[in-house]
Design a protein around this motif. Structure first.
Motif, PDB file in Angstrom:
ATOM      1  N   THR A  46       0.808  -1.226   0.000  1.00  0.00           N
ATOM      2  CA  THR A  46       0.000   0.000   0.000  1.00  0.00           C
ATOM      3  C   THR A  46       0.837   1.271   0.000  1.00  0.00           C
ATOM      4  O   THR A  46       0.470   2.263  -0.631  1.00  0.00           O
ATOM      5  CB  THR A  46      -0.940   0.011   1.225  1.00  0.00           C
ATOM      6  OG1 THR A  46      -1.736  -1.173   1.182  1.00  0.00           O
ATOM      7  CG2 THR A  46      -1.835   1.238   1.220  1.00  0.00           C
ATOM      8  N   TRP A  47       1.951   1.251   0.705  1.00  0.00           N
ATOM      9  CA  TRP A  47       2.763   2.461   0.816  1.00  0.00           C
ATOM     10  C   TRP A  47       3.964   2.444  -0.125  1.00  0.00           C
ATOM     11  O   TRP A  47       4.887   3.231   0.012  1.00  0.00           O
ATOM     12  CB  TRP A  47       3.202   2.641   2.278  1.00  0.00           C
ATOM     13  CG  TRP A  47       2.008   2.923   3.139  1.00  0.00           C
ATOM     14  CD1 TRP A  47       1.441   4.144   3.383  1.00  0.00           C
ATOM     15  CD2 TRP A  47       1.193   1.976   3.822  1.00  0.00           C
ATOM     16  NE1 TRP A  47       0.330   4.009   4.182  1.00  0.00           N
ATOM     17  CE2 TRP A  47       0.147   2.700   4.471  1.00  0.00           C
ATOM     18  CE3 TRP A  47       1.238   0.582   3.970  1.00  0.00           C
ATOM     19  CZ2 TRP A  47      -0.833   2.074   5.242  1.00  0.00           C
ATOM     20  CZ3 TRP A  47       0.252  -0.035   4.739  1.00  0.00           C
ATOM     21  CH2 TRP A  47      -0.763   0.711   5.360  1.00  0.00           C
ATOM     22  N   ASP A  75      -8.743   1.762   2.195  1.00  0.00           N
ATOM     23  CA  ASP A  75      -9.117   3.042   2.793  1.00  0.00           C
ATOM     24  C   ASP A  75      -8.249   4.157   2.205  1.00  0.00           C
ATOM     25  O   ASP A  75      -7.029   4.182   2.404  1.00  0.00           O
ATOM     26  CB  ASP A  75      -8.921   2.966   4.307  1.00  0.00           C
ATOM     27  CG  ASP A  75      -9.509   4.176   5.028  1.00  0.00           C
ATOM     28  OD1 ASP A  75      -9.584   5.260   4.425  1.00  0.00           O
ATOM     29  OD2 ASP A  75      -9.872   4.038   6.208  1.00  0.00           O
ATOM     30  N   ARG A  77      -7.878   7.146   3.025  1.00  0.00           N
ATOM     31  CA  ARG A  77      -7.220   8.021   3.998  1.00  0.00           C
ATOM     32  C   ARG A  77      -5.806   7.565   4.309  1.00  0.00           C
ATOM     33  O   ARG A  77      -4.999   8.336   4.827  1.00  0.00           O
ATOM     34  CB  ARG A  77      -8.026   8.066   5.298  1.00  0.00           C
ATOM     35  CG  ARG A  77      -9.417   8.649   5.167  1.00  0.00           C
ATOM     36  CD  ARG A  77     -10.184   8.468   6.467  1.00  0.00           C
ATOM     37  NE  ARG A  77     -10.367   7.065   6.804  1.00  0.00           N
ATOM     38  CZ  ARG A  77     -10.902   6.626   7.934  1.00  0.00           C
ATOM     39  NH1 ARG A  77     -11.317   7.499   8.848  1.00  0.00           N
ATOM     40  NH2 ARG A  77     -11.049   5.328   8.167  1.00  0.00           N
ATOM     41  N   ALA A  78      -5.497   6.327   3.992  1.00  0.00           N
ATOM     42  CA  ALA A  78      -4.222   5.748   4.402  1.00  0.00           C
ATOM     43  C   ALA A  78      -3.129   5.875   3.351  1.00  0.00           C
ATOM     44  O   ALA A  78      -1.982   5.525   3.617  1.00  0.00           O
ATOM     45  CB  ALA A  78      -4.419   4.265   4.730  1.00  0.00           C
ATOM     46  N   LYS A  79      -3.465   6.386   2.160  1.00  0.00           N
ATOM     47  CA  LYS A  79      -2.470   6.303   1.094  1.00  0.00           C
ATOM     48  C   LYS A  79      -2.631   7.428   0.090  1.00  0.00           C
ATOM     49  O   LYS A  79      -3.658   8.103   0.025  1.00  0.00           O
ATOM     50  CB  LYS A  79      -2.605   4.961   0.387  1.00  0.00           C
ATOM     51  CG  LYS A  79      -3.995   4.719  -0.208  1.00  0.00           C
ATOM     52  CD  LYS A  79      -4.134   3.314  -0.738  1.00  0.00           C
ATOM     53  CE  LYS A  79      -5.484   3.088  -1.399  1.00  0.00           C
ATOM     54  NZ  LYS A  79      -5.599   1.759  -1.996  1.00  0.00           N
ATOM     55  N   HIS A 150      -3.029  -1.658  12.684  1.00  0.00           N
ATOM     56  CA  HIS A 150      -4.370  -1.115  12.489  1.00  0.00           C
ATOM     57  C   HIS A 150      -5.396  -2.249  12.551  1.00  0.00           C
ATOM     58  O   HIS A 150      -5.173  -3.335  12.005  1.00  0.00           O
ATOM     59  CB  HIS A 150      -4.432  -0.361  11.164  1.00  0.00           C
ATOM     60  CG  HIS A 150      -3.613   0.889  11.196  1.00  0.00           C
ATOM     61  ND1 HIS A 150      -2.278   0.900  10.844  1.00  0.00           N
ATOM     62  CD2 HIS A 150      -3.912   2.152  11.587  1.00  0.00           C
ATOM     63  CE1 HIS A 150      -1.795   2.139  11.005  1.00  0.00           C
ATOM     64  NE2 HIS A 150      -2.763   2.907  11.444  1.00  0.00           N
ATOM     65  N   ASP A 232      -2.379   9.088  14.720  1.00  0.00           N
ATOM     66  CA  ASP A 232      -3.306   9.319  13.616  1.00  0.00           C
ATOM     67  C   ASP A 232      -2.740  10.144  12.472  1.00  0.00           C
ATOM     68  O   ASP A 232      -3.432  10.392  11.483  1.00  0.00           O
ATOM     69  CB  ASP A 232      -4.567   9.997  14.136  1.00  0.00           C
ATOM     70  CG  ASP A 232      -4.298  11.366  14.750  1.00  0.00           C
ATOM     71  OD1 ASP A 232      -3.112  11.724  14.919  1.00  0.00           O
ATOM     72  OD2 ASP A 232      -5.269  12.079  15.060  1.00  0.00           O
ATOM     73  N   TRP A 235      -2.958   8.453   8.939  1.00  0.00           N
ATOM     74  CA  TRP A 235      -4.157   7.622   8.764  1.00  0.00           C
ATOM     75  C   TRP A 235      -5.144   8.015   9.855  1.00  0.00           C
ATOM     76  O   TRP A 235      -5.258   7.353  10.886  1.00  0.00           O
ATOM     77  CB  TRP A 235      -3.815   6.142   8.844  1.00  0.00           C
ATOM     78  CG  TRP A 235      -4.903   5.240   8.321  1.00  0.00           C
ATOM     79  CD1 TRP A 235      -6.190   5.577   8.018  1.00  0.00           C
ATOM     80  CD2 TRP A 235      -4.775   3.839   8.039  1.00  0.00           C
ATOM     81  NE1 TRP A 235      -6.893   4.481   7.570  1.00  0.00           N
ATOM     82  CE2 TRP A 235      -6.046   3.400   7.560  1.00  0.00           C
ATOM     83  CE3 TRP A 235      -3.736   2.923   8.141  1.00  0.00           C
ATOM     84  CZ2 TRP A 235      -6.267   2.078   7.202  1.00  0.00           C
ATOM     85  CZ3 TRP A 235      -3.970   1.618   7.783  1.00  0.00           C
ATOM     86  CH2 TRP A 235      -5.208   1.189   7.314  1.00  0.00           C
ATOM     87  N   MET A 238      -8.387   5.974  12.517  1.00  0.00           N
ATOM     88  CA  MET A 238      -8.323   4.526  12.348  1.00  0.00           C
ATOM     89  C   MET A 238      -7.725   3.901  13.612  1.00  0.00           C
ATOM     90  O   MET A 238      -6.623   4.236  14.023  1.00  0.00           O
ATOM     91  CB  MET A 238      -7.469   4.146  11.130  1.00  0.00           C
ATOM     92  CG  MET A 238      -7.361   2.641  10.921  1.00  0.00           C
ATOM     93  SD  MET A 238      -8.971   1.788  10.850  1.00  0.00           S
ATOM     94  CE  MET A 238      -9.661   2.486   9.346  1.00  0.00           C
ATOM     95  N   HIS A 240      -5.953   1.382  16.192  1.00  0.00           N
ATOM     96  CA  HIS A 240      -4.762   0.551  16.087  1.00  0.00           C
ATOM     97  C   HIS A 240      -4.332   0.116  17.478  1.00  0.00           C
ATOM     98  O   HIS A 240      -4.801   0.644  18.486  1.00  0.00           O
ATOM     99  CB  HIS A 240      -3.622   1.309  15.389  1.00  0.00           C
ATOM    100  CG  HIS A 240      -3.434   2.708  15.886  1.00  0.00           C
ATOM    101  ND1 HIS A 240      -4.051   3.794  15.304  1.00  0.00           N
ATOM    102  CD2 HIS A 240      -2.728   3.209  16.935  1.00  0.00           C
ATOM    103  CE1 HIS A 240      -3.714   4.908  15.953  1.00  0.00           C
ATOM    104  NE2 HIS A 240      -2.920   4.578  16.955  1.00  0.00           N
ATOM    105  N   GLU A 283       1.951   7.800  12.252  1.00  0.00           N
ATOM    106  CA  GLU A 283       1.767   6.356  12.201  1.00  0.00           C
ATOM    107  C   GLU A 283       2.916   5.639  11.511  1.00  0.00           C
ATOM    108  O   GLU A 283       2.846   4.436  11.250  1.00  0.00           O
ATOM    109  CB  GLU A 283       0.430   6.006  11.518  1.00  0.00           C
ATOM    110  CG  GLU A 283       0.213   6.618  10.158  1.00  0.00           C
ATOM    111  CD  GLU A 283       0.778   5.778   9.033  1.00  0.00           C
ATOM    112  OE1 GLU A 283       0.652   4.547   9.047  1.00  0.00           O
ATOM    113  OE2 GLU A 283       1.372   6.386   8.133  1.00  0.00           O
TER     114      GLU A 283
END
Length: 338
Positions: A46-47, A75, A77-79, A150, A232, A235, A238, A240, A283
């Motif tokens: 993802t990253w 999601d 918001r995470a990437k 997460h 946060d 991300w 979310m 964790h 995060e």
């Protein structure tokens, strides 16, 4: 006895043991070591950008001929990189398994199947599992709230897994709080066909983590983690689970103020690759190239950290897990003394 379940046939692996996609801690060496030992090794992409994802998959392929998986967080918001970019990279390189988390995989199932790969979706409830199976997902991962990193559910693994197993006709993988053979045997008793371990492999020699982070996890007891939304930055909103460290303690001592009012909100506690600043409440994961106050960062770990007190090669961990689980299951099937 053999540790074989229907999940082994679906994935094409020897053992129903999956190394969780533990963010930046995953790397070709870790995924390949797990795969070569008979489990399913997984890369988190993802990253990574598209070329980096393809490069990591190719490097893993050079280290193993066994099936490997990738995970894609849905999601947004995470990437900053779109799912299509990641999926193109993964399918072009011919991965065997694509797992989706923090979102519904429905829009991507046919595309993955057309490429000849298997689809898994992580869920946090029986309703989510049922919806995933109805869209054609091959496997569901039931992640309990004990999990590190997460977390998608507020339900404990012991209550969640049987609910999910009863809800779907596809194999179920149990995640959250599992770190040894006893946990694997328990997951099977609950109705799971396999297990998904993150914290245990976080402490492996191959994991791409800073030594201070690895050591801290190995020293952590089962009551030293916190389920929170504190880290946060990167991300937001979310949940964790992390090790209770200096940052968590300062926030708790200040009576848990909201974002914008937390102690040291803009402190730069560490630096990443190319001197990228890492602020308190970021995060970011502590990889080997990070410098600074590692202890103040988000130290993701699950409640199974209390069972994760020895660092070993990932292949040895898989072998030990399989042996322990088989022995425990054999013991439990012996007649009780009367």
């Amino acid at each position: 006895m053999s540790l074989h379940t229907p999940l082994c046939d679906v994935l094409g692996v020897e053992y129903p043991i999956v190394q969780a996609p533990i963010g930046s801690a995953t790397c070709p060496a870790l995924a390949a070591a797990v795969a070569n030992a008979g489990g399913l090794g997984t890369l988190a992409v993802t990253w990574r950008d598209g070329p980096d994802a393809r490069s990591a998959i190719r490097e893993t392929r050079e280290l193993t001929d066994a099936p490997i998986g990738v995970n894609i967080v849905l999601d947004e918001r995470a990437k900053s990189i779109g799912t299509d970019t990641h999926l193109d990279a993964c399918l072009t390189e011919g991965v065997d398994v694509v797992s989706f988390s923090f979102g519904e995989a429905a829009s991507y199932v046919d595309r993955v199947h057309d490429a000849g790969a298997i689809v898994t979706e992580t869920v946090g409830s029986a309703a989510e599992a049922r919806a995933a199976a109805e869209t054609g997902v091959d496997i569901v991962v039931a992640q309990g709230w004990e999990a590190g990193g997460h977390v998608q559910s507020e339900v404990a693994t012991m209550a969640l897994v049987p609910r999910v197993a009863d809800a779907v006709p596809v194999p179920v993988i149990a995640a959250g709080g599992i770190a040894d053979g006893r946990g694997i045997a328990a997951a099977f008793a609950l109705g799971a066909d396999g297990v998904w371990l993150g914290t245990r492999f976080l402490a492996s020699e191959e994991a791409n983590v800073h030594d201070a982070y690895r050591t801290r996890v190995a020293e952590t007891d089962e009551n030293e983690t916190r389920y929170t939304e504190l880290f946060d930055k990167g991300w937001p909103e979310m949940a964790h689970r992390v090790v209770r460290n200096e940052t968590v303690e300062r926030w708790e001592d200040a009576d848990r103020p909201a974002p914008g009012q937390r102690p040291g909100e803009t402190d730069v506690v560490a630096e990443g690759e190319e001197a990228e600043p890492i602020e308190r409440y970021d995060e970011a994961l502590a990889t080997p190239d990070v410098t600074g106050d590692i202890e103040a960062m988000a130290l993701f770990a699950g409640q199974s950290a209390g069972l994760t007190n020895v660092t070993r090669p990932a292949g040895e961990i898989v072998a030990e897990l399989a042996t322990e689980a088989a022995a425990r299951i054999e013991t439990l099937t012996e007649p009780l003394d009367t």
